[in-house]
Scaffold this active site. Structure first.
Site, PDB file in Angstrom:
ATOM      1  N   GLU A 281     135.511  85.380  39.400  1.00 19.04           N
ATOM      2  CA  GLU A 281     135.223  84.183  39.179  1.00 19.04           C
ATOM      3  C   GLU A 281     134.610  83.690  37.976  1.00 19.04           C
ATOM      4  O   GLU A 281     133.549  84.320  37.561  1.00 19.04           O
ATOM      5  CB  GLU A 281     134.166  83.627  40.298  1.00 19.04           C
ATOM      6  CG  GLU A 281     133.895  82.204  40.495  1.00 19.04           C
ATOM      7  CD  GLU A 281     135.114  81.568  41.117  1.00 19.04           C
ATOM      8  OE1 GLU A 281     136.145  82.258  41.681  1.00 19.04           O
ATOM      9  OE2 GLU A 281     135.256  80.273  40.765  1.00 19.04           O
ATOM     10  N   GLU A 312     137.971  75.361  32.668  1.00 18.22           N
ATOM     11  CA  GLU A 312     137.757  76.789  32.446  1.00 18.22           C
ATOM     12  C   GLU A 312     139.411  77.245  32.249  1.00 18.22           C
ATOM     13  O   GLU A 312     139.658  78.044  31.277  1.00 18.22           O
ATOM     14  CB  GLU A 312     137.409  77.646  33.525  1.00 18.22           C
ATOM     15  CG  GLU A 312     135.730  77.201  33.582  1.00 18.22           C
ATOM     16  CD  GLU A 312     135.169  77.338  34.944  1.00 18.22           C
ATOM     17  OE1 GLU A 312     135.936  77.730  35.864  1.00 18.22           O
ATOM     18  OE2 GLU A 312     134.218  76.944  35.177  1.00 18.22           O
ATOM     19  N   ASP A 470     132.718  78.070  43.785  1.00 21.12           N
ATOM     20  CA  ASP A 470     132.436  79.328  44.144  1.00 21.12           C
ATOM     21  C   ASP A 470     132.940  79.679  45.760  1.00 21.12           C
ATOM     22  O   ASP A 470     133.367  80.346  46.026  1.00 21.12           O
ATOM     23  CB  ASP A 470     131.038  79.843  44.062  1.00 21.12           C
ATOM     24  CG  ASP A 470     130.484  79.686  42.568  1.00 21.12           C
ATOM     25  OD1 ASP A 470     131.376  79.692  41.724  1.00 21.12           O
ATOM     26  OD2 ASP A 470     129.413  79.370  42.415  1.00 21.12           O
TER      27      ASP A 470
HETATM   28  P1  ADP Z   1     130.685  74.561  40.551  1.00 14.41           P
HETATM   29  O1  ADP Z   1     130.475  75.585  39.450  1.00 14.41           O
HETATM   30  O2  ADP Z   1     129.677  73.818  40.594  1.00 14.41           O
HETATM   31  O3  ADP Z   1     131.163  75.118  41.726  1.00 14.41           O
HETATM   32  P2  ADP Z   1     133.248  73.779  39.689  1.00 14.41           P
HETATM   33  O4  ADP Z   1     133.636  73.010  38.488  1.00 14.41           O
HETATM   34  O5  ADP Z   1     133.693  75.337  39.646  1.00 14.41           O
HETATM   35  O6  ADP Z   1     131.642  73.692  39.840  1.00 14.41           O
HETATM   36  O7  ADP Z   1     133.940  73.520  41.111  1.00 14.41           O
HETATM   37  C1  ADP Z   1     133.711  72.231  41.622  1.00 14.41           C
HETATM   38  C2  ADP Z   1     134.828  72.025  42.690  1.00 14.41           C
HETATM   39  O8  ADP Z   1     134.487  71.468  43.699  1.00 14.41           O
HETATM   40  C3  ADP Z   1     136.040  71.034  42.031  1.00 14.41           C
HETATM   41  O9  ADP Z   1     136.973  71.553  41.437  1.00 14.41           O
HETATM   42  C4  ADP Z   1     136.449  70.374  43.644  1.00 14.41           C
HETATM   43  O10 ADP Z   1     137.628  71.110  43.900  1.00 14.41           O
HETATM   44  C5  ADP Z   1     135.263  70.774  44.649  1.00 14.41           C
HETATM   45  N1  ADP Z   1     134.679  69.492  44.925  1.00 14.41           N
HETATM   46  C6  ADP Z   1     133.646  68.756  44.009  1.00 14.41           C
HETATM   47  N2  ADP Z   1     133.174  67.753  44.676  1.00 14.41           N
HETATM   48  C7  ADP Z   1     133.785  67.629  45.884  1.00 14.41           C
HETATM   49  C8  ADP Z   1     133.760  66.919  46.910  1.00 14.41           C
HETATM   50  N3  ADP Z   1     132.985  65.831  46.837  1.00 14.41           N
HETATM   51  N4  ADP Z   1     134.460  66.983  48.088  1.00 14.41           N
HETATM   52  C9  ADP Z   1     135.255  68.411  48.219  1.00 14.41           C
HETATM   53  N5  ADP Z   1     135.367  69.171  47.194  1.00 14.41           N
HETATM   54  C10 ADP Z   1     134.619  68.825  46.082  1.00 14.41           C
END
Ligand code: ADP
Length: 491
Positions: A281, A312, A470
């Site tokens: 990841e 990324e 994650d």
């Molecule tokens: P983190 O590292 O905090 O997990 P990422 O950018 O890797 O952040 O992942 C965030 C992902 O979470 C987004 O790509 C999206 O698919 C999902 N996400 C973000 N906000 C929401 C939401 N309100 N409802 C559903 N999925 C969400």
């Protein structure tokens, strides 16, 4: 694409995954975990913090723009900069001094498990897997308390030269410090006054003080490495935290040593169970040399699966020499999703992967190498399952267990995500990458690779968003492994 149909598919996929998960023997999860200490700042907190210092000193420090938090004044300066612009920032601290200072002078509202491996271990524990073997090289007594008490999370511990699996609370290393990151959240419209200047915060955001104690090493204890077979049986490994690797260390070691050891662990895991699949990841890695080394030396040729978000994807493409594609992924625009797709395909080829899972707000793309072990429908089910988990987490802030995760089914599929995919359909069918009928199912059958595209569920007003990426990657990966096991068992 029919939104109702996708709702139905989500429900079916969730139940299919639920049925398959018990077929897994276990998962191995390493390396990074930390404690997140969260404080939501008020205007009173701000004036108190500013009041600890001479305002002209603060102004000078703001102008100097400190790149690390070496003393409390650096922290106040970076906080004011972040608040003035409403821009998120993450600043490293190399000692625990600021942690002590903040505990004494500010305090936190609550603390939670942080770090990808910590978050993933807890999620898999709560999904009820038979066994989750977590490994954190810097497991302190305090850190161990943040693992969920589901009973299925175990951590290796060396006792009289023998490696045993124990609950984290019995496996910590006595006497080592904890990695505590501070997350200081602030709200739009807060009024801030310092040295005669007043400004209004333009938007909600946060400053993170990321703790990088000097003793932090992304490494595996020698004895644990040598007796790695004690972790078995496990069906897969989810590895993360490689971004912690530094170019050089004070003892003369370099990133090359840590990269080499990381690869040895991966190769040993695979030799112990040739069926075992490995997922990495990714997260943002500032240092380009390290980013490239992780991708080309740890991920490429050694692991099966990679999970990442769109930023990324762009960053990875950039260090792999695909600048133009990288910029068009970042620019998004009309061709954003097309570039994202091409970018993910490029990563799969360059890094010799079996699977690349990209998550974006509203849709996920998964590129699969030919010869992957499941049908596209089964891969699609794994992605849809992870979309339900993401929705449940955004809705409630966390997932207590598999039954509660079902709440995610109530969250609607994103109509914006669906629109993005419809744009992509024109590209796909125009280039004869797939037929309109296949696209309706979310399938692309290519000559060199296959792909799945699904619209995902999005919570409009999420309770929390940290760690959802994650959750998506882990959910889809374990659902896929579980399906493979279920098929092998003939059921
Ligand atoms: P983190 O590292 O905090 O997990 P990422 O950018 O890797 O952040 O992942 C965030 C992902 O979470 C987004 O790509 C999206 O698919 C999902 N996400 C973000 N906000 C929401 C939401 N309100 N409802 C559903 N999925 C969400």
């Amino acid at each position: 694409m029919d939104i109702e149909e996708w709702e139905q598919r989500h429900a079916e996929a969730f139940y299919n995954a639920k049925e398959a998960l018990p077929y897994l023997d276990g998962m191995f999860v390493a390396y990074n975990s930390n404690i997140d200490a969260i404080r939501h700042l008020t205007e009173e907190d701000l004036s108190k913090l500013v009041g600890f210092f001479d305002e002209s000193d603060i102004q000078d420090r703001v102008a100097a723009y400190p790149r690390e938090i070496a003393e409390p004044l650096d922290f106040v300066a970076r906080l004011l900069i972040s608040m003035r612009e409403g821009k998120a920032a993450e600043v490293p601290a190399y000692t625990a001094d600021i942690h002590e200072w903040l505990k004494e002078h500010l305090g936190f509202d609550y603390a939670r498990m942080g770090g990808q491996a910590g978050i993933i271990s807890n999620l898999l524990g709560r999904l009820g897997l038979k066994k989750v073997v977590a490994y954190v090289p810097w497991l302190s007594e305090e850190q161990a308390e943040y693992f969920t008490a589901t009973g299925n999370i175990l951590h290796p511990k060396v006792e009289n030269g023998k490696v045993l699996l124990k609950p984290p609370g019995e496996a910590f290393k006595p006497g080592i410090g904890s990695k505590v990151n501070w997350i200081l959240e602030y709200s739009k419209d807060m009024n801030v006054t310092c040295a005669g200047n007043t400004f209004k915060v333009p938007r909600d955001n946060r400053l993170i003080i990321s703790s990088r104690p000097k003793w932090l090493r992304l490494d595996m204890d020698k004895q644990i490495y040598e007796q790695l077979d004690t972790l078995l049986p496990v069906d897969g490994a989810m590895l993360s935290g490689y971004q912690m690797i530094k170019e050089e260390y004070e003892d003369g070691s370099t990133y090359k040593d840590y990269v080499e050891n990381s690869v040895k662990v991966i190769e040993k895991l695979k030799s112990l169970n040739p069926e075992l699949r490995i997922h990495v990841e990714l997260t943002s890695i500032q240092n380009r040399l390290i980013r490239k080394a992780i991708l080309t030396e740890i991920v490429a040729r050694h692991v099966h699966s990679l999970g990442l978000d769109t930023v990324e994807v762009a960053n990875a493409l950039n260090v792999l020499g695909h600048e133009e594609l990288s910029y068009s992924v970042i620019r998004k625009g009309e061709n954003g999703i097309m570039s994202l797709y091409q970018g993910a395909v490029q990563l799969m080829k360059d890094l010799d992967l079996e699977r690349v899972h990209v998550h974006s707000l509203g849709f996920y793309i998964c590129i699969l190498a030919k010869g992957h072990p499941l049908t596209l429908k089964e891969h699609r089910d794994s992605l849809l399952f992870s979309s339900v988990l993401a929705a449940a987490q955004a809705l409630n802030g966390n997932i207590e267990n598999l039954a509660e995760a079902e709440a995610g089914l109530e969250v609607p599929v994103s109509s914006i995500g669906l629109e993005d995919l419809e744009n992509f359909q024109l590209y796909c069918t125009g280039r004869k990458l797939c037929t309109p009928d296949e696209f309706e199912y979310g399938y692309v059958y290519g000559s060199e690779h296959d792909a799945i595209l699904i619209p995902s569920k999005v919570v409009e007003r999420p309770k929390a968003t940290v760690g959802i990426g994650d959750t998506i990657s882990a959910g889809a990966f374990v659902a896929m492994l579980a399906k493979i096991k279920q098929k092998h068992s003939g059921k």
